[in-house]
Design a protein around this motif. Structure first.
Motif, mmCIF file in Angstrom:
data_model
loop_
_atom_site.group_PDB
_atom_site.id
_atom_site.type_symbol
_atom_site.label_atom_id
_atom_site.label_comp_id
_atom_site.label_asym_id
_atom_site.label_seq_id
_atom_site.Cartn_x
_atom_site.Cartn_y
_atom_site.Cartn_z
ATOM 1 N N MET A 275 -7.983 7.744 -0.021
ATOM 2 C CA MET A 275 -7.531 6.663 -0.612
ATOM 3 C C MET A 275 -7.122 5.694 0.553
ATOM 4 O O MET A 275 -6.732 6.186 1.623
ATOM 5 C CB MET A 275 -6.263 6.910 -1.618
ATOM 6 N N THR A 276 -7.189 4.511 -0.055
ATOM 7 C CA THR A 276 -7.022 3.365 1.139
ATOM 8 C C THR A 276 -5.505 2.980 1.011
ATOM 9 O O THR A 276 -4.752 3.634 0.163
ATOM 10 C CB THR A 276 -7.763 1.945 0.737
ATOM 11 N N ILE A 277 -4.688 2.411 1.753
ATOM 12 C CA ILE A 277 -3.396 2.093 1.925
ATOM 13 C C ILE A 277 -3.152 1.486 0.504
ATOM 14 O O ILE A 277 -2.088 1.869 -0.243
ATOM 15 C CB ILE A 277 -2.901 1.218 3.114
ATOM 16 N N GLU A 278 -3.911 0.480 0.020
ATOM 17 C CA GLU A 278 -3.710 -0.094 -1.156
ATOM 18 C C GLU A 278 -3.846 0.673 -2.110
ATOM 19 O O GLU A 278 -2.995 0.609 -3.294
ATOM 20 C CB GLU A 278 -4.679 -1.442 -1.238
ATOM 21 N N GLU A 279 -4.609 1.723 -2.133
ATOM 22 C CA GLU A 279 -4.878 2.686 -3.506
ATOM 23 C C GLU A 279 -3.605 3.485 -3.669
ATOM 24 O O GLU A 279 -3.278 3.879 -4.556
ATOM 25 C CB GLU A 279 -6.104 3.497 -3.502
ATOM 26 N N VAL A 280 -3.164 4.011 -2.454
ATOM 27 C CA VAL A 280 -1.911 4.944 -2.499
ATOM 28 C C VAL A 280 -0.687 4.135 -2.806
ATOM 29 O O VAL A 280 0.184 4.499 -3.766
ATOM 30 C CB VAL A 280 -1.562 5.351 -0.920
ATOM 31 N N ASP A 281 -0.680 2.795 -2.478
ATOM 32 C CA ASP A 281 0.545 1.790 -3.067
ATOM 33 C C ASP A 281 0.432 1.491 -4.481
ATOM 34 O O ASP A 281 1.332 2.081 -5.347
ATOM 35 C CB ASP A 281 0.411 0.546 -2.258
ATOM 36 N N LYS A 282 -0.797 1.553 -5.177
ATOM 37 C CA LYS A 282 -1.022 1.537 -6.577
ATOM 38 C C LYS A 282 -0.739 2.896 -7.176
ATOM 39 O O LYS A 282 -0.054 2.890 -8.393
ATOM 40 C CB LYS A 282 -2.520 1.011 -6.901
ATOM 41 N N ARG A 283 -1.025 3.920 -6.508
ATOM 42 C CA ARG A 283 -0.477 5.239 -7.156
ATOM 43 C C ARG A 283 0.936 5.505 -7.332
ATOM 44 O O ARG A 283 1.358 5.876 -8.442
ATOM 45 C CB ARG A 283 -1.333 6.272 -6.438
ATOM 46 N N PHE A 284 1.632 4.913 -6.333
ATOM 47 C CA PHE A 284 2.951 5.085 -6.346
ATOM 48 C C PHE A 284 3.519 4.178 -7.389
ATOM 49 O O PHE A 284 4.255 4.370 -8.114
ATOM 50 C CB PHE A 284 3.740 4.534 -4.790
ATOM 51 N N LEU A 285 3.042 2.860 -7.371
ATOM 52 C CA LEU A 285 3.622 2.124 -8.615
ATOM 53 C C LEU A 285 3.344 2.449 -9.782
ATOM 54 O O LEU A 285 4.141 2.515 -10.906
ATOM 55 C CB LEU A 285 2.759 0.802 -8.289
ATOM 56 N N LYS A 286 2.269 3.056 -10.156
ATOM 57 C CA LYS A 286 1.906 3.725 -11.488
ATOM 58 C C LYS A 286 2.837 5.081 -11.632
ATOM 59 O O LYS A 286 3.356 5.048 -13.017
ATOM 60 C CB LYS A 286 0.165 4.338 -11.299
ATOM 61 N N GLU A 287 3.066 5.830 -10.743
ATOM 62 C CA GLU A 287 4.123 6.725 -10.989
ATOM 63 C C GLU A 287 5.373 6.299 -11.292
ATOM 64 O O GLU A 287 6.125 7.160 -11.981
ATOM 65 C CB GLU A 287 3.985 7.938 -9.655
ATOM 66 N N PHE A 288 6.013 5.472 -10.473
ATOM 67 C CA PHE A 288 7.192 4.845 -10.722
ATOM 68 C C PHE A 288 7.212 4.440 -12.005
ATOM 69 O O PHE A 288 8.304 4.316 -12.531
ATOM 70 C CB PHE A 288 7.460 3.826 -9.496
ATOM 71 N N THR A 289 6.224 3.510 -12.705
ATOM 72 C CA THR A 289 6.359 2.886 -13.904
ATOM 73 C C THR A 289 6.559 3.908 -15.076
ATOM 74 O O THR A 289 7.400 3.918 -15.979
ATOM 75 C CB THR A 289 4.984 2.188 -14.138
ATOM 76 N N LEU A 290 5.565 4.912 -14.957
ATOM 77 C CA LEU A 290 5.564 6.002 -15.872
ATOM 78 C C LEU A 290 6.804 6.966 -15.697
ATOM 79 O O LEU A 290 7.259 7.459 -16.941
ATOM 80 C CB LEU A 290 4.388 7.104 -15.676
ATOM 81 N N ARG A 332 9.060 1.712 -0.545
ATOM 82 C CA ARG A 332 7.801 2.213 -1.047
ATOM 83 C C ARG A 332 6.781 1.963 0.151
ATOM 84 O O ARG A 332 5.808 2.553 0.098
ATOM 85 C CB ARG A 332 7.244 1.109 -2.161
ATOM 86 N N LYS A 333 6.798 0.798 0.874
ATOM 87 C CA LYS A 333 5.866 0.708 1.876
ATOM 88 C C LYS A 333 5.841 1.769 2.913
ATOM 89 O O LYS A 333 4.799 2.259 3.373
ATOM 90 C CB LYS A 333 6.316 -0.856 2.433
ATOM 91 N N LYS A 334 7.140 2.417 3.157
ATOM 92 C CA LYS A 334 7.228 3.492 4.017
ATOM 93 C C LYS A 334 6.659 4.666 3.645
ATOM 94 O O LYS A 334 6.167 5.477 4.529
ATOM 95 C CB LYS A 334 8.851 3.537 4.567
ATOM 96 N N LEU A 335 6.867 4.893 2.331
ATOM 97 C CA LEU A 335 6.402 6.114 1.440
ATOM 98 C C LEU A 335 4.807 6.222 1.580
ATOM 99 O O LEU A 335 4.342 7.032 1.854
ATOM 100 C CB LEU A 335 6.475 5.915 -0.045
ATOM 101 N N VAL A 336 4.078 5.107 1.410
ATOM 102 C CA VAL A 336 2.916 4.831 1.770
ATOM 103 C C VAL A 336 2.431 5.018 3.125
ATOM 104 O O VAL A 336 1.435 5.528 3.458
ATOM 105 C CB VAL A 336 2.359 3.302 1.089
ATOM 106 N N TYR A 337 3.222 4.298 3.981
ATOM 107 C CA TYR A 337 2.714 4.563 5.470
ATOM 108 C C TYR A 337 2.744 6.016 5.979
ATOM 109 O O TYR A 337 1.834 6.612 6.547
ATOM 110 C CB TYR A 337 3.742 3.706 6.241
ATOM 111 N N ILE A 338 3.684 6.758 5.596
ATOM 112 C CA ILE A 338 3.951 8.043 6.039
ATOM 113 C C ILE A 338 3.044 9.055 5.431
ATOM 114 O O ILE A 338 2.432 9.985 5.869
ATOM 115 C CB ILE A 338 5.392 8.728 5.617
ATOM 116 N N MET A 339 2.491 8.646 4.119
ATOM 117 C CA MET A 339 1.356 9.309 3.349
ATOM 118 C C MET A 339 0.232 9.264 4.247
ATOM 119 O O MET A 339 -0.486 10.351 4.060
ATOM 120 C CB MET A 339 1.263 8.928 1.944
ATOM 121 N N LYS A 340 -0.164 8.174 4.819
ATOM 122 C CA LYS A 340 -1.341 8.075 5.398
ATOM 123 C C LYS A 340 -1.135 8.241 7.058
ATOM 124 O O LYS A 340 -2.198 8.496 7.926
ATOM 125 C CB LYS A 340 -1.778 6.605 5.364
ATOM 126 N N ASN A 341 0.142 8.463 7.514
ATOM 127 C CA ASN A 341 0.363 8.560 8.868
ATOM 128 C C ASN A 341 1.507 9.592 9.118
ATOM 129 O O ASN A 341 2.506 9.216 9.862
ATOM 130 C CB ASN A 341 0.696 7.174 9.540
#
Length: 418
Positions: A275-290, A332-341
């Motif tokens: 997943m790209t950074i953008e895709e990981v971010d979208k996944r988090f947004l989806k999970e947060f919404t649900l 959320r931005k930091k969650l995405v960053y650590i997921m990829k790094n």
């Protein structure tokens, strides 16, 4: 008159060399200081023995870490497919597993050794176990040149040619104690500094102790210089251990790092490499919404192994019980960053004694790549791990041993006929 060849070391390359010298008509004596042949083979692949890799020659050569060009002639002369055919014709049933890795059908390394021993017996090889060699000397008398092999017992035996197949420095308990490199250096050969290859990586474990035993699949391991310059990225499986990290991609990474300044290297794990950074971010947004009222800890358990979640949140600096609707954009931005790094503080390679293979050894510039004969001494040959050649994990190193062993054995006998 039948010419004589001494092969020192009854491992993968030595057994292969002895057989191929024998079928060319040489009188072959195979020496090993251990009580049995292939002592290191017995422990490879946790006793299963990853024999080779069922790939094309071109694909194989891509997996050679050090001195790829040197191996080309011997690999083209004895490819992975030809090794498989050779062993199957010798009665060893094989199977191919994930990643094209080849194993005995029985999952027993001992069956490979039995197969190679039977080949040697059919070729008339005289096997001398529990026989340590302490020196090899070129001798020139009034009649001819020959090699004197000196045994630990003090006995001195004359041979027309010598093949050194003594291995490297890995797993010294199996007899790999650098004897061949000592012989080579004494005879004027250059020895490239030996380093661990295919080993685990020591890491700072202060906040990773709870992860011991955790296996990660389908992740990427990135190695970069601390100035940000990329060294390499590898995709696959890895494992957290009591000392740091291990597993297939870590072992291969160690072979890329062992000639570098380890104090200047940083390691990062991409936990979602597909997943790209953008895709990981979208996944988090989806999970947060649900699950807007769910704890962040619960959401992360959908995305990560459960034991990794507390460590991950500690890295991000977020309390496990915060509901997702309270997560800020910056968090959320930091969650995405650590997921990829997800960084792992690298300290050092594990010791050479416990590495699977040795990087370094006899300099290949002083060895004929076709015959494995020394360029400094006629009728002196080197093969296997004693040479400065190493490959990634997956059966590629044993393939190199078989190929260089065949070349050394074949040409040692052919040279004596000329």
């Amino acid at each position: 008159m039948q010419k004589s060849v001494a092969v020192i070391g009854a491992g993968a390359s030595g057994l292969m060399a002895a057989y191929h010298a024998g079928i060319q008509g040489a009188k072959v004596t195979l020496f090993d200081k251990n009580e049995k042949c292939g002592k290191k083979i017995y422990i490879t692949g946790k006793g299963r023995c990853n024999i080779t890799n069922a790939v094309s020659i071109e694909e194989y050569l891509e997996k050679v870490v050090s001195n790829r060009r040197f191996l080309m002639k011997s690999i083209y002369n004895f490819s992975p497919m030809e090794v498989m055919q050779f062993l199957e014709e010798g009665g060893l049933a094989l199977k191919v597993e994930r990643g094209n890795r080849v194993f005995p059908l029985s999952d027993k390394a001992s069956d490979l050794i039995k197969c190679l021993e039977q080949y040697c017996r059919r070729a008339g090889v005289d096997l001398q176990l529990n026989t340590a060699i302490v020196d090899i000397r070129p001798v020139q008398d009034k009649i001819k040149n020959f090699w004197q092999v000196v045994l630990a017992s003090g006995a001195k035996i004359q041979f027309d040619a010598v093949i050194v197949a003594t291995g490297g420095l890995s797993y010294p308990g199996t007899g790999s104690t650098g004897d061949g490199m000592h012989f080579a250096k004494k005879l004027g050969h250059t020895i490239i500094e030996c380093r661990p290859a295919l080993c685990g990586l020591n890491c700072k474990m202060d906040n990773l102790k709870s992860l011991q035993g955790l296996a990660l699949k389908n992740v990427s391991l990135h190695a970069v210089y601390k100035n940000g310059k990329k060294i390499s990225s590898l995709f696959g499986e890895m494992l957290f251990t009591h000392f740091g990290i291990s597993g297939p991609i870590v072992l291969s990474m160690s072979s890329l790092l062992n000639r570098l300044d380890t104090s200047n290297i940083a390691l990062f794990i991409d936990l979602k490499p597909a997943m790209t950074i953008e895709e990981v971010d979208k996944r988090f947004l989806k999970e947060f919404t649900l699950g807007k009222n769910k704890k962040i800890e619960t959401i992360l358990e959908y995305l990560l192994p459960k034991s990794l979640v507390p460590v991950f949140l500690q890295r991000v600096g977020i309390d496990a019980y915060i509901p997702t609707h309270s997560i800020t954009k910056e968090q959320r931005k930091k969650l995405v960053y650590i997921m990829k790094n997800f960084d792992v503080q690298f300290l050092a390679l594990r010791s050479i004694a416990e590495s699977i293979v040795t990087a370094g050894g006899v300099a290949i510039q002083e060895i004929d790549p076709k015959s494995m004969q020394s360029k400094l001494h006629k009728n002196l040959f080197f093969c296997g791990e004693v040479l400065d050649v190493d490959c990634f994990t997956g059966g590629f190193n044993l393939q190199a041993a078989f190929a260089t062993g065949k070349a050394a054995g074949w040409h040692s006998a052919i040279n004596l006929k000329e």
